[in-house]
Design a protein around this motif. Structure first.
Motif, mmCIF file in Angstrom:
data_model
loop_
_atom_site.group_PDB
_atom_site.id
_atom_site.type_symbol
_atom_site.label_atom_id
_atom_site.label_comp_id
_atom_site.label_asym_id
_atom_site.label_seq_id
_atom_site.Cartn_x
_atom_site.Cartn_y
_atom_site.Cartn_z
ATOM 1 N N GLY A 148 0.816 -1.211 0.000
ATOM 2 C CA GLY A 148 0.000 0.000 0.000
ATOM 3 C C GLY A 148 0.849 1.260 0.000
ATOM 4 O O GLY A 148 0.592 2.200 -0.748
ATOM 5 N N TYR A 149 1.879 1.297 0.821
ATOM 6 C CA TYR A 149 2.752 2.472 0.855
ATOM 7 C C TYR A 149 3.588 2.590 -0.415
ATOM 8 O O TYR A 149 3.874 3.687 -0.876
ATOM 9 C CB TYR A 149 3.652 2.451 2.091
ATOM 10 N N GLY B 13 2.581 1.880 -3.274
ATOM 11 C CA GLY B 13 1.679 2.311 -4.335
ATOM 12 C C GLY B 13 1.479 3.811 -4.403
ATOM 13 O O GLY B 13 0.711 4.290 -5.228
ATOM 14 N N ASN B 14 2.130 4.572 -3.541
ATOM 15 C CA ASN B 14 2.104 6.038 -3.560
ATOM 16 C C ASN B 14 0.726 6.634 -3.334
ATOM 17 O O ASN B 14 0.424 7.709 -3.841
ATOM 18 C CB ASN B 14 2.716 6.578 -4.851
ATOM 19 N N GLU B 15 -0.126 5.956 -2.598
ATOM 20 C CA GLU B 15 -1.398 6.544 -2.189
ATOM 21 C C GLU B 15 -1.379 6.601 -0.670
ATOM 22 O O GLU B 15 -1.931 5.743 0.008
ATOM 23 C CB GLU B 15 -2.572 5.718 -2.708
ATOM 24 N N GLY B 16 -0.740 7.644 -0.148
ATOM 25 C CA GLY B 16 -0.485 7.762 1.280
ATOM 26 C C GLY B 16 -1.710 7.678 2.159
ATOM 27 O O GLY B 16 -1.692 7.005 3.192
ATOM 28 N N MET B 17 -2.800 8.353 1.786
ATOM 29 C CA MET B 17 -3.998 8.339 2.628
ATOM 30 C C MET B 17 -4.589 6.931 2.725
ATOM 31 O O MET B 17 -4.974 6.489 3.795
ATOM 32 C CB MET B 17 -5.043 9.320 2.086
ATOM 33 N N ARG B 18 -4.660 6.241 1.596
ATOM 34 C CA ARG B 18 -5.197 4.880 1.626
ATOM 35 C C ARG B 18 -4.260 3.939 2.363
ATOM 36 O O ARG B 18 -4.701 3.042 3.075
ATOM 37 C CB ARG B 18 -5.464 4.377 0.214
ATOM 38 N N ALA B 19 -2.966 4.120 2.172
ATOM 39 C CA ALA B 19 -1.996 3.280 2.877
ATOM 40 C C ALA B 19 -2.077 3.532 4.383
ATOM 41 O O ALA B 19 -2.008 2.587 5.174
ATOM 42 C CB ALA B 19 -0.587 3.546 2.356
#
Length: 167
Positions: free
Chosen positions: A46-47, A49-55
């Motif tokens: 998740g991290y 994948g560069n989508e910080g809020m979702r990670a």
């Protein structure tokens, strides 16, 4: 038949029924620990994948559910006679494989963005396998099928509602 086993106060002789309960408890503890590795992979992927809020949401959600898992591990060990200190320490340690999985997941996916969907699929599949192969059958022992299945269904529905509500 008796076997020697190191428990909370030292080696003690236990009978076959107690030995079987001890083996089941350790199988359960190892299943929880094994289940935590792909959870860590999911966080790392998740991290990466560069989508910080979702990670962040994923990491917080997994971390929150690790607390009752640790309590269950400690309670299971206490129930078979291990000391309170050992049980609590192992309950805490059972979640410590997640950072290892997170680093591995982030490193693998960080090397190639094309691996992201494969990494997420592998992490989810590994978690589902451990749950369906070890945890669910153990929860259905001794006539607890209805409550275990109801709890699983309520948890799944709650998870879907929260996922939809929180985006």
């Amino acid at each position: 038949m008796t076997i020697a086993c190191a428990q909370g106060q030292g080696p003690q002789a236990i009978d076959t029924a107690q030995a079987q309960q001890l083996r089941r408890t350790w199988l359960f503890v190892f299943a929880i620990i094994l289940h935590n590795l792909p959870e860590g992979l999911a966080i790392g992927v998740g991290y990466a994948g560069n989508e910080g809020m979702r990670a962040n949401a994923l990491a917080i959600g997994i971390s929150i559910q690790d607390v009752p898992e640790g309590f269950v591990v400690a309670a299971a060990l206490l129930a078979v006679g291990y000391s309170r200190g050992f049980s609590v320490l192992l309950g805490i340690a059972s979640g410590q494989v997640e950072p290892l999985g997170a680093v591995a997941g982030a490193a693998i996916i960080g090397s190639s963005a094309l691996l992201l969907p494969w990494g997420l699929g592998f992490a989810a599949g590994a978690m589902l396998f451990v749950i369906s192969h070890e945890i669910i059958p153990e929860s259905h022992r001794k006539g607890h099928e209805f409550f275990a299945t109801t709890g699983l269904m309520v948890g799944f529905v709650l998870m879907m509602v929260l996922d939809t509500a929180l985006g």
